[in-house]
Design a protein around this motif. Structure first.
Motif: not given
Length: 208
Positions: A39-45, A69-73, A75-80, A93-98
């Motif tokens: 997590p953490g790839g966006t400002d929200l993240g 974790m799903a919320a972070d993901r 937003q990450h999908m939408v922004e990045v 990506s270093d870590r994903t939904a898996y």
């Protein structure tokens, strides 16, 4: 559903200290891909990461952890991830939904299928094209974690054993999209194996 298109969505997964971050960065540089992380790839993240992993933060229940974790993901999908792929650039990506399937589904005993369903909705069905799993014995990775541990890293050994077992089961169940590499070697040794695996899996042996 995995991503379909010229640009590739490549995930690095594995337990703590397996070398994911280093190998993701090296592959991204070699491919000219955008490197990111969860997590953490966006400002929200960034804010969610602090809540989820920060030592001393208020306790987070297992189901709340899964949803955050799903919320972070999402937003990450939408922004990045989504815009980068749409623009024709690979994403590494270093870590994903898996990771949630392994950590919350397996480690927290919430069930892989239930956690998969939550994340599939958050991702709008867009999963990585290729997953590189760096697998290491826990005894080997412990020596690499020579810093203060975050909340998940500090979990008991049984938790991390369940995480590892779940990752390996996911890889065994989907050999078309997963490759397992021994992460115990040197950085250069592992990077060479990663590159060989990516070449073998993508575009008939050539990464463009």
């Amino acid at each position: 559903m995995v991503h379909e298109g010229a640009a590739l969505y490549i995930a690095f997964e594995g337990g703590e200290g397996s070398g994911k971050s280093t190998q993701a960065r090296l592959l991204a540089e070699r491919l000219g891909a955008r490197i990111t992380h969860e997590p953490g790839g966006t400002d929200l993240g960034v804010k969610l990461r602090k809540l989820l992993l920060g030592v001393g933060e208020s306790p987070v229940g297992s189901r709340a952890e899964t949803l955050l974790m799903a919320a972070d993901r999402a937003q990450h999908m939408v922004e990045v991830v989504g815009p980068t792929l749409a623009g024709g650039q690979h994403v590494v990506s270093d870590r994903t939904a898996y990771s949630s399937l392994a950590y919350q589904g397996g480690g927290r005993n919430l069930g892989v299928d239930d956690v998969r369903a939550v994340n599939d909705w958050a991702l709008d069905g867009l999963w990585p094209d290729l997953v590189v799993l760096l697998d290491c014995e826990r005894s080997a990775t412990n020596t690499r974690l020579d810093r203060a541990l975050d909340r998940l890293e500090a979990e008991e050994s049984a938790f991390h054993d369940r995480v590892r077992s779940t990752f390996l089961a996911l890889a065994a169940d989907d050999r078309d999209h997963w490759v397992v590499i021994d992460g115990a070697g040197t950085i250069d040794e592992v990077a060479s194996q990663v590159w060989e695996a990516v070449q073998a899996r993508v575009a008939g042996g050539e990464v463009r």
